[in-house]
Design a protein around this motif. Structure first.
Motif, PDB file in Angstrom:
ATOM      1  N   GLY A 489       0.800  -1.217   0.000  1.00  0.00           N
ATOM      2  CA  GLY A 489       0.000   0.000   0.000  1.00  0.00           C
ATOM      3  C   GLY A 489       0.833   1.268   0.000  1.00  0.00           C
ATOM      4  N   ALA A 490       2.129   1.114   0.121  1.00  0.00           N
ATOM      5  CA  ALA A 490       2.973   2.317   0.107  1.00  0.00           C
ATOM      6  C   ALA A 490       3.137   2.810  -1.342  1.00  0.00           C
ATOM      7  N   ALA A 491       3.510   4.038  -1.474  1.00  0.00           N
ATOM      8  CA  ALA A 491       3.681   4.613  -2.824  1.00  0.00           C
ATOM      9  C   ALA A 491       4.885   3.972  -3.509  1.00  0.00           C
ATOM     10  N   LEU A 492       4.789   3.869  -4.830  1.00  0.00           N
ATOM     11  CA  LEU A 492       5.889   3.278  -5.613  1.00  0.00           C
ATOM     12  C   LEU A 492       7.175   4.087  -5.443  1.00  0.00           C
ATOM     13  N   ALA A 493       7.008   5.336  -5.228  1.00  0.00           N
ATOM     14  CA  ALA A 493       8.190   6.200  -5.097  1.00  0.00           C
ATOM     15  C   ALA A 493       9.090   5.738  -3.954  1.00  0.00           C
ATOM     16  N   GLU A 494       8.507   5.054  -3.000  1.00  0.00           N
ATOM     17  CA  GLU A 494       9.328   4.667  -1.849  1.00  0.00           C
ATOM     18  C   GLU A 494       9.983   3.297  -2.052  1.00  0.00           C
TER      19      GLU A 494
END
Lengths: 775, 326
Positions: A489-494
């Motif tokens: 669920g975290a952003a792809l950027a991370e």
């Protein structure tokens, strides 16, 4: 001697010619005198009854007329002999002494020659001189004559000098001074002319009265400065009058030259400087100062002629455009000089930088060049010439275009100064935060651009910017499949982007049970594991290329079957022809199968046998249309391939016989080409179905250009014969079939000879025609 | 009044009148020598009445046979091909930019008028110095001594001649019209003998138009160089045109090598042909070589340079030599 007729009581003293001479000089003289007196009087009294300019022009014209009239008189006197008399009297007048003056003074009172009113004496005197022009009459009065001789040339010379050397002081003074003798001369002349004593007295009285009135008027008006006024054409400008008080006229004027510019520039050093440097308005002016700044026009006259509103500012090298037009002169030219006095100043000013007048509100010295962004049309939009993309170091693209200015340029801290335009950081990090936790470096622009942070706007191209190009099916895989975010669920950027393994085995399993040593990518592509997308190409990657009909054979026919093809045998597969095929030649042909056959097929066109390569006889263009059996006869059920003739004459029998002169049993002379030309010289093997023109050129090649025509002449000539022969043949075929057959054979024989032996052919045709026509 | 002389003005005029009458009558009677009326040209026989020797030479020359020789007749398919005709029976050349065919007297071939008739006059390279000239004469040596004059018909040969860069090359006329010192006309009777007696002899040209003239030094030479029994035969062509030359017909020059003293007579050893066509000719000033290995037993070679006509007939030997075998 001229007889003077006397009528009644009156005395007619002059002949009409003399009167005419007299008037021709008297009228201009009077005009000169009157205008001169008027100009002088007006100046002395400071009044203007008649325009000075009008008087001056009339004065000059009258002077020129008088010069012409006097010259005319002198010439006439020279021609008619009175000149000697003139000279004599001139000498006499020059020898005038004090006694004569005393005598002259007594004249008005009766002791002079005019004192005697006896008409007889006058007539006697005058008659003696009647033959010379009237000019000589004055000579009776030597003083008048003297004045005439002395002042007249001086007056003329100085007058001309005034006209041609403007503002030279010498001629000016002399000319004004000649007014005095001119008056005396006129007075005396009139006095001499008035024969009656009473009239003379009246004249003297009138003159005295005029003198008193004039003197009184001068004294009354302004005797102060009369000298200056008498000579000067008008009052000096007040400043100049002040400046020349000590130096007098010669501060500016010279005796015999116009006033030099240096006289002006000595007192006006600023002008001198700008003129020397050729800058400013005056730097562009040529010609003397007085052309623009003529003085003597009154104390308060504006000799600058400076029209503030109408001044062409371009001449001052500072074009007034745009908003500058609406600014009053004083806005810029009201200056405080080094003397501390604030007034309008024009000369020697320089307006180069805008900041000379305007304040730099940007609080940054590098903004001093206002013209980079601003123009004279106005400071603000839409007149602002500033283009962020062109004039700043930071181009506005993508979303930056829409961002409000204040986001990057915060408003000024203090009132009165503009927003912060200088010193704003140009790097992304100056405004934006890094969501990658700084794992991907500081250079955001490698992946991102101004249009947006995410999605299509990301300039990162996996295939270009990473070590692992996404090809085939890989691009359809979601990013998160490989780059797993730290927590669901975290952003792809991370997610992790660096340090991932790139080999196939990192993700895929090997179905070949390790029988194939090569890397997966040798045979498999990114697109799919099986089918058409298999990278493996039999022809390239195996030792046994599949060509022709082999391509259609199923894989399993050679690669012995397994439940799945992936599990089958791919090594030690049979490769020789005989491993799969039976020999139909039953071993008769010793050569390898591949010498004549290939995978395209066993027979027909697929046969690899090439006549030109594999046999001794090359099939040239001439023979290319022939079928095989034309040369290779069928003998029973076998075809004869050996021996096959290879020399031209072996097949082309008629041509071979024609050249030596043989045709159908007849023996004639050989053709000159026999033994000298070869077949291929005329029948080029490379040319199929050659044209007549080509044959003609063949003739030309060996002989000359006229043989080309000869070729056509002969072909036409022989063709004509053939046509006639065939006509007869057609006739015979109706009447006599056996003879027609014989004729047809002869025609065929003659035709077969062709041009191989022209004379033989000609004779054959002529014989056919002669024979058939005789019967 | 007694006259001291018996001359009258009319007496002075008498000789002039007589001379004028003579000139007039001569020009009247001989006008057929220069007259071109319709298709009729002056015939060679008429010229030959006075120019006896020139006419005799011309009769035997190839120019006289230009029209009648059978090879030409066959080659033009019995005078059928128009383009060939103009040079074999040329009309007078004075106006034509290219040779035109005569309409009459074609059987006389290249005849007197072809070269010498100009409008109303007869032209040539030599000043007439006879007592009377029965026809007007125009002298134009530059034209008649120029190879280009012949080259109007012999164009190929002229082209070769122009291309040959030999120093002091001979003109066509130098070789093919040999020089002779004689009078222009010859007497045939008592009257003409008187008239011819007044004429002076001059350097003239024979009108034989020989194909193989006689030279002091042969312009075509054959030499042999030996290397063992191998002979290298070299033919050097010093002519200012090709060997052989000519534009039409069969032109062949052959080099024949024979073994002279063979048992039972001469034995041909080799034969090489030079043909005009197809690059077989030797250009002006160049040479051609052949190699030949002489068989054992041959002691002396005979080498002949032969000009051959059509069918190998009428062969003319140009050059002949014997060479002992070393």
């Amino acid at each position: 001697m001229i007889q003077l007729p006397l009528k009644n009581n009156s005395v007619s003293r002059f002949v009409p010619l003399e009167v005419a001479y007299h008037l021709s000089q008297a009228i201009p003289y009077l005009m000169l005198f009157c205008t001169g007196a008027a100009m002088l009087g007006q100046r002395l009294t400071g009044t203007t009854l008649v325009g000075h300019r009008v008087l001056s022009i009339v004065h000059q014209i009258a002077g020129l007329v008088l010069v012409v009239a006097v010259a005319q008189t002198l010439i006439v006197s020279l021609v008619y002999g009175g000149f000697r008399e003139l000279l004599k009297r001139m000498r006499k007048s020059l020898s005038w002494g004090l006694r004569d003056l005393v005598w002259a003074a007594k004249v008005p009172f009766g002791s002079g020659p005019g004192g005697d009113t006896s008409s007889g004496k006058v007539r006697r005197v005058l008659r003696r001189m009647a033959f010379v022009p009237s000019l000589v009459i004055y000579a009776e009065v030597p003083i008048a004559y003297f004045f005439m001789v002395m002042f007249f040339p001086v007056s003329v010379a100085s007058g001309l000098a005034m006209m041609f050397v403007p503002s030279a002081l010498g001629p000016w003074i002399v000319h004004v001074v000649t007014f005095v003798p001119a008056s005396i001369f006129l007075t005396l002349h009139l006095y001499r002319a008035f024969v009656y004593r009473k009239t003379r007295l009246i004249q003297m009285g009138v003159l005295l009265a005029i003198g008193i009135i004039v003197a009184g008027a001068v004294w009354a008006c302004s005797f102060e400065g009369a000298k200056e006024r008498a000579i000067a054409p008008g009052d000096l400008y007040a400043g100049h009058a002040e400046a020349t008080r000590a130096g007098g006229c010669f501060t500016c004027h010279r005796w015999f030259q116009p006033p030099p510019d240096s006289a002006c520039l000595d007192c006006h050093p600023k002008i001198a400087r700008v003129m020397a440097q050729k800058v400013g308005y005056h730097g562009q002016q040529t010609g003397p100062c007085r052309d623009c700044h003529a003085d003597h026009q009154g104390r308060q006259a504006d000799i600058r002629h400076f029209d503030g509103a109408g001044f062409n500012h371009n001449l001052a090298r500072f074009p007034i455009d745009g908003k500058h037009r609406r600014v009053s002169c004083r806005a810029c030219h009201l200056q405080t000089g080094p003397d501390g006095v604030t007034r309008t100043r024009y000369i020697g000013l320089r307006f180069e930088a805008c900041t000379d007048c305007h304040i730099n509100v940007h609080n940054d010295p590098s903004a001093a060049d206002c013209r980079r962004c601003h123009s004279v049309e106005g400071w603000r939009r839409p007149r602002l010439a500033f283009d962020h993309d062109r004039d700043s170091r930071f181009r506005l693209e993508g979303r930056h275009v829409d961002a409000t200015c204040e986001k990057c340029h915060p408003p000024a801290a203090s009132a009165g100064s503009g927003p912060q335009l200088y010193g704003v950081g140009a790097r992304c990090a100056d405004c934006h935060q890094d969501p990658h936790r700084q794992t991907l470096g500081a250079d955001c622009q490698r992946c991102h651009n101004e249009s947006a942070w995410t999605g299509r706007a990301v300039a990162f191209r996996h295939n270009r910017d990473s070590r692992f190009a996404l090809r085939g099916a890989h691009p359809t895989v979601a990013c998160e499949q490989c780059h797993k975010p730290p927590k669901p669920g975290a952003a792809l950027a991370e997610a992790t982007f660096r340090g991932l393994a790139t080999d196939c085995a990192a993700c895929h399993k090997d179905p070949h049970q390790d029988t194939l040593a090569a890397a997966c990518t040798t045979c498999h592509s990114d697109t799919r594991w099986t089918g058409k997308d298999l990278l493996f190409q039999h022809n390239r990657d195996s030792e046994y290329p599949l060509l022709g009909k082999h391509r259609a054979v199923a894989c399993a026919k050679c690669h012995k079957p397994a439940p799945r093809l992936a599990d089958a045998h791919f090594v030690d597969t049979p490769s020789r022809c005989a491993d799969c095929h039976r020999d139909p030649h039953l071993g008769k042909i010793k050569r390898d199968c591949t010498a004549c056959h290939d995978e395209k097929g066993w027979k027909g066109n697929a046969l690899r046998f090439t006549h030109n390569r594999d046999s001794a006889f090359k099939i040239d263009a001439l023979h290319s249309g022939l079928s095989c059996v034309a040369c290779h006869e069928k003998q029973g059920d076998t075809t004869r391939y050996k021996p096959t003739p290879t020399v031209c004459q072996q097949c082309h029998l008629t041509a071979a016989q024609s050249l030596p002169g043989q045709s159908a049993g007849r023996i004639d002379k050989p053709d000159p080409h026999l033994g000298r030309a070869t077949c291929v010289q005329c029948h080029a093997p490379a040319v199929n179905s050659p044209t007549p023109d080509r044959y003609a050129r063949t003739c030309q090649n060996c002989h000359n250009a006229r043989y080309r025509d000869l070729y056509f002449d002969w072909t036409k000539s022989l063709a004509d014969r053939e046509t006639r022969a065939r006509k007869r043949l057609a006739g015979l075929q109706r009447d006599n079939a056996p003879r027609a057959a014989a004729l047809a054979r002869r025609i065929a024989a003659a035709k077969a000879v062709g041009l191989h032996n022209i004379q033989l052919a000609r004779k054959l045709w002529d014989d056919i025609l002669a024979e058939s026509s005789s019967k | 009044m007694r006259s001291r002389t018996s001359w009258k003005p009319s007496d002075l005029a008498a000789p002039f009148v007589l001379l004028a009458m003579l000139t007039l009558s001569l020009s009247c009677t001989m006008r057929q020598l220069t007259r071109v009326e319709g298709d009729s040209f002056p015939r060679a026989a008429a010229c030959g009445a006075c120019h006896v020797e020139i006419h005799r030479e011309w009769i035997g020359s190839p120019h006289a046979r230009a029209w009648t020789n059978p090879h030409y007749r066959q080659a033009t398919d019995n005078y059928r091909f128009q383009k060939c005709l103009s040079c074999h029976a040329p009309a007078p050349q004075y106006t034509a930019t290219r040779p035109a065919v005569r309409t009459t007297g074609r059987e006389t071939g290249v005849t007197c008028v072809s070269c010498h008739l100009e409008e109303g006059t007869l032209a040539g390279p030599i000043d007439p110095d006879g007592l009377v000239a029965p026809h007007p004469v125009k002298v134009d040596p530059a034209r008649y001594r120029d190879s280009r004059f012949c080259g109007r018909c012999h164009e190929g040969t002229l082209k070769q001649w122009l291309a040959s860069d030999m120093p002091d090359r001979s003109t066509c006329q130098d070789c093919h019209m040999p020089a002779v010192h004689r009078k222009m006309t010859q007497a045939t009777g008592p009257m003409s003998r008187v008239i011819v007696a007044f004429e002076r002899a001059a350097d003239q040209k024979r009108h034989t138009f020989e194909l193989t003239p006689q030279w002091d030094e042969p312009p075509v030479t054959v030499s042999v160089a030996w290397a063992g029994r191998a002979a290298t035969v070299t033919v050097i062509n010093k002519l200012p045109h090709n060997l052989p030359t000519g534009d039409f017909g069969v032109r062949v020059v052959a080099v024949e090598v024979i073994d002279i003293a063979h048992d039972g007579g001469a034995r041909p050893l080799a034969q090489w042909e030079l043909t005009r066509s197809g690059g077989g000719a030797i250009p002006a000033g160049q040479a051609k070589q052949w190699r030949l290995v002489v068989p054992d037993g041959t002691r002396e070679l005979g080498i002949r340079l032969v000009r051959r006509g059509r069918d190998g007939a009428d062969a003319v030997t140009i050059f002949e030599m014997q060479v002992p075998v070393p």
